[in-house]
Design a protein around this motif. Structure first.
Motif, PDB file in Angstrom:
ATOM      1  N   UNK A  34     -17.484   6.311 -15.293  1.00  0.00           N
ATOM      2  CA  UNK A  34     -16.731   5.949 -14.083  1.00  0.00           C
ATOM      3  C   UNK A  34     -15.580   5.013 -14.418  1.00  0.00           C
ATOM      4  N   UNK A  35     -15.747   4.207 -15.478  1.00  0.00           N
ATOM      5  CA  UNK A  35     -14.652   3.299 -15.868  1.00  0.00           C
ATOM      6  C   UNK A  35     -13.403   4.069 -16.292  1.00  0.00           C
ATOM      7  N   UNK A  36     -13.579   5.294 -16.768  1.00  0.00           N
ATOM      8  CA  UNK A  36     -12.398   6.094 -17.095  1.00  0.00           C
ATOM      9  C   UNK A  36     -11.660   6.474 -15.811  1.00  0.00           C
ATOM     10  N   UNK A  37     -12.412   6.738 -14.749  1.00  0.00           N
ATOM     11  CA  UNK A  37     -11.773   7.021 -13.461  1.00  0.00           C
ATOM     12  C   UNK A  37     -11.032   5.790 -12.941  1.00  0.00           C
ATOM     13  N   UNK A  38     -11.671   4.606 -13.023  1.00  0.00           N
ATOM     14  CA  UNK A  38     -11.013   3.384 -12.538  1.00  0.00           C
ATOM     15  C   UNK A  38      -9.789   3.061 -13.377  1.00  0.00           C
ATOM     16  N   UNK A  39      -9.874   3.302 -14.690  1.00  0.00           N
ATOM     17  CA  UNK A  39      -8.720   3.064 -15.565  1.00  0.00           C
ATOM     18  C   UNK A  39      -7.555   3.981 -15.200  1.00  0.00           C
ATOM     19  N   UNK A  40      -7.857   5.230 -14.880  1.00  0.00           N
ATOM     20  CA  UNK A  40      -6.805   6.178 -14.506  1.00  0.00           C
ATOM     21  C   UNK A  40      -6.147   5.752 -13.194  1.00  0.00           C
ATOM     22  N   UNK A  41      -6.952   5.298 -12.245  1.00  0.00           N
ATOM     23  CA  UNK A  41      -6.403   4.780 -10.980  1.00  0.00           C
ATOM     24  C   UNK A  41      -5.514   3.574 -11.245  1.00  0.00           C
ATOM     25  N   UNK A  42      -5.991   2.671 -12.102  1.00  0.00           N
ATOM     26  CA  UNK A  42      -5.247   1.443 -12.414  1.00  0.00           C
ATOM     27  C   UNK A  42      -3.857   1.763 -12.950  1.00  0.00           C
ATOM     28  N   UNK A  43      -3.766   2.674 -13.888  1.00  0.00           N
ATOM     29  CA  UNK A  43      -2.468   2.999 -14.474  1.00  0.00           C
ATOM     30  C   UNK A  43      -1.557   3.724 -13.485  1.00  0.00           C
ATOM     31  N   UNK A  44      -2.128   4.600 -12.655  1.00  0.00           N
ATOM     32  CA  UNK A  44      -1.319   5.259 -11.628  1.00  0.00           C
ATOM     33  C   UNK A  44      -0.780   4.228 -10.640  1.00  0.00           C
ATOM     34  N   UNK A  45      -1.603   3.233 -10.304  1.00  0.00           N
ATOM     35  CA  UNK A  45      -1.171   2.177  -9.372  1.00  0.00           C
ATOM     36  C   UNK A  45      -0.048   1.337  -9.974  1.00  0.00           C
ATOM     37  N   UNK A  46      -0.148   1.044 -11.276  1.00  0.00           N
ATOM     38  CA  UNK A  46       0.930   0.301 -11.947  1.00  0.00           C
ATOM     39  C   UNK A  46       2.236   1.086 -11.891  1.00  0.00           C
ATOM     40  N   UNK A  47       2.163   2.369 -12.205  1.00  0.00           N
ATOM     41  CA  UNK A  47       3.362   3.200 -12.228  1.00  0.00           C
ATOM     42  C   UNK A  47       3.937   3.422 -10.825  1.00  0.00           C
ATOM     43  N   UNK A  48       3.091   3.223  -9.806  1.00  0.00           N
ATOM     44  CA  UNK A  48       3.547   3.380  -8.418  1.00  0.00           C
ATOM     45  C   UNK A  48       4.059   2.070  -7.826  1.00  0.00           C
ATOM     46  N   UNK A  49       4.015   1.005  -8.609  1.00  0.00           N
ATOM     47  CA  UNK A  49       4.541  -0.268  -8.129  1.00  0.00           C
ATOM     48  C   UNK A  49       3.596  -1.019  -7.214  1.00  0.00           C
ATOM     49  N   UNK A  50       2.296  -0.701  -7.280  1.00  0.00           N
ATOM     50  CA  UNK A  50       1.331  -1.416  -6.457  1.00  0.00           C
ATOM     51  C   UNK A  50       1.108  -2.837  -6.989  1.00  0.00           C
ATOM     52  N   UNK A  51       0.690  -3.711  -6.111  1.00  0.00           N
ATOM     53  CA  UNK A  51       0.384  -5.092  -6.502  1.00  0.00           C
ATOM     54  C   UNK A  51      -1.098  -5.170  -6.891  1.00  0.00           C
ATOM     55  N   UNK A  52      -1.370  -5.313  -8.197  1.00  0.00           N
ATOM     56  CA  UNK A  52      -2.749  -5.371  -8.675  1.00  0.00           C
ATOM     57  C   UNK A  52      -3.326  -6.745  -8.345  1.00  0.00           C
ATOM     58  N   UNK A  53      -4.448  -6.772  -7.641  1.00  0.00           N
ATOM     59  CA  UNK A  53      -5.066  -8.038  -7.253  1.00  0.00           C
ATOM     60  C   UNK A  53      -6.366  -8.316  -8.007  1.00  0.00           C
ATOM     61  N   UNK A  54      -6.960  -7.294  -8.640  1.00  0.00           N
ATOM     62  CA  UNK A  54      -8.154  -7.523  -9.455  1.00  0.00           C
ATOM     63  C   UNK A  54      -8.298  -6.396 -10.477  1.00  0.00           C
ATOM     64  N   UNK A  55      -8.547  -6.792 -11.716  1.00  0.00           N
ATOM     65  CA  UNK A  55      -8.884  -5.825 -12.769  1.00  0.00           C
ATOM     66  C   UNK A  55      -9.710  -6.556 -13.814  1.00  0.00           C
ATOM     67  N   UNK A  56     -10.419  -5.812 -14.636  1.00  0.00           N
ATOM     68  CA  UNK A  56     -11.243  -6.405 -15.698  1.00  0.00           C
ATOM     69  C   UNK A  56     -11.147  -5.526 -16.937  1.00  0.00           C
TER      70      UNK A  56
END
Length: 426
Positions: free
Chosen positions: A265-287
């Motif tokens: 599942x962490x691979x899914x969360x990692x993929x979401x994280x990178x898509x969010x970065x590329x979309x200009x989202x404001x990351x508020x929590x990651x580990x």
């Protein structure tokens, strides 16, 4: 004296009664008298009024109010058109003879209702374009085109009618006004642009892990974030339990690979994280993981675990953001769509130090799982922002340290000692 007065009064009353009952001829208009161009010489008041009205009606019958809107014609005649006059005042002035004008005001009977009806004939309400979001489709957005409306300006029509009726009954020609839809397909397309997309690959041979990734992707697919809303991976995907459909597969825990429910599942969360970065989202929590992972560059992983470690980001675009997740052919792709942005983003991973693994250890028995050594490392993650293809900002977003992995090797076989006697046969 009193007798004479009473006698005179009685004679006057008799004379009055005689006049009332036809003893005297009614008054007539002097010769050369006319009203509104109609000769009433020698006519009584009643006959003069009747004559003037008859002439007026005849002229009224020739009047026509024509309204043409977008080529469609509306004609109005008597009795739909009528006239108000100062007939009594004009005839009263004419008692002295001469030519007298007749003030006239032409009007449309029930004019407000009639003109409103004409406006209603041409009224068409505009229809806004519609967007349909189907996250399961190859093209997630489809659109129903807008329809422009039209209307006839009531105030303009009313003024034109008054001018025509008050003048020479000139033909009125008007055009309806186009009323464009407030929401167009183009506006919707600008609100559903691809903001960022990211793909990672996995081995389909590890069935349990692949199944967990696919299940997480299914739960993520179709997520919509309102403007200002915060995304939570844990809330969206739910607990990684067997009851929630997840299977046991390898996970990283405290620098070791162990078996746990929800592995992958962490691979899914990692993929979401990178898509969010590329979309200009404001990351508020990651580990970060304790170990580096093979499906993404260092400093761009995003581990999730239980209730304590989540991936969160906020939609600051001012419009909804739509998330799709597609898992197929050994790859998971997350895409974020939303309001068109002037910026694009690129990730940059920099390894600043490598950490050698400790000396290998050897398996004590055949049940111990073997593994290869792996360098640890320190890294930085940068996000580069572009405007019209030109880099305008490079921002350090994180620094990470990943532990090395000690090798576990098979225990070496002990060599038997050579006990052959050292002598020579002679």
């Amino acid at each position: 004296m009193g007798g004479k007065f009473l006698k005179a009064l009685s004679l006057a009353m008799i004379a009055g009664v005689f006049f009332i009952f036809g003893g005297a001829a009614p008054a007539r208009f002097p010769a050369g008298t006319s009203v509104d161009g109609t000769d009433i010489s020698g006519l009584t008041y009643a006959r003069a009024e009747e004559t003037v009205r008859r002439e007026l009606r005849g002229r009224l019958m020739q009047k026509r109010l024509r309204i043409v809107v977008d080529g469609k014609t509306f004609d109005f005649r008597y009795p739909e058109i009528n006239v108000k006059t100062d007939m009594r005042a004009a005839l009263s002035s004419a008692r002295k003879g001469g030519a007298h004008a007749l003030a006239k005001r032409y009007y449309l009977v029930s004019g407000d209702t009639v003109l409103r009806g004409i406006c209603d004939t041409f009224y068409q309400k505009s229809e806004n374009a519609e967007m349909i979001f189907d996250a399961s489709a190859r093209e997630p957005f489809s659109y129903r085109a807008e329809k422009s409306g039209r209307f006839l300006e009531g105030a303009v029509l009313e003024r034109a009618a008054e001018t025509s009726l008050g003048g020479g009954f000139e033909e009125i020609r008007l055009q309806t006004v186009r009323a464009p839809a407030r929401v167009t397909v183009q506006k919707l397309r600008d609100l559903t642009c691809l903001l960022g997309s990211f793909t990672t690959k996995f081995s389909r041979s590890a069935a349990a892990r692949a199944g967990n990734i696919a299940l997480a992707g299914k739960k993520l697919n179709g997520t919509v974030l309102a403007a200002g809303e915060e995304f939570s991976f844990n809330r969206t995907v739910g607990e990684r339990t067997r009851a929630n459909g997840f299977s046991e597969a390898p996970v990283i825990f405290d620098g070791e690979f162990i078996s746990g429910v929800g592995g992958g599942v962490c691979q899914a969360s990692t993929t979401v994280y990178n898509a969010a970065l590329l979309a200009g989202m404001e990351i508020t929590e990651y580990h970060p993981h304790s170990l580096s992972v093979g499906y993404v560059e260092p400093s761009f992983d995003a581990m999730v675990s239980g209730k304590n470690c989540d991936l969160r980001f906020v939609n600051r675009t001012g419009a909804p953001v739509y998330l799709t997740c597609r898992v197929e052919n050994g790859a998971i792709t997350v895409s974020l769509y939303g309001k068109k942005s002037a910026y694009t983003f690129r990730r940059e991973s920099v390894v600043t130090e490598k950490i050698s693994p400790p000396e290998p250890e050897y398996a004590e028995d055949g049940n111990t799982k073997l593994r290869s050594a792996k360098d640890g490392l320190k890294s930085c993650g940068y996000l580069v922002r572009y405007r019209q293809g030109v880099a305008v900002e490079k921002k350090l977003i994180r620094k990470d340290s990943y532990a090395p992995v000690r090798a576990v090797l098979p225990k070496p076989e002990e060599k038997e000692e050579d006990i052959t006697p050292n002598f020579t046969i002679s």
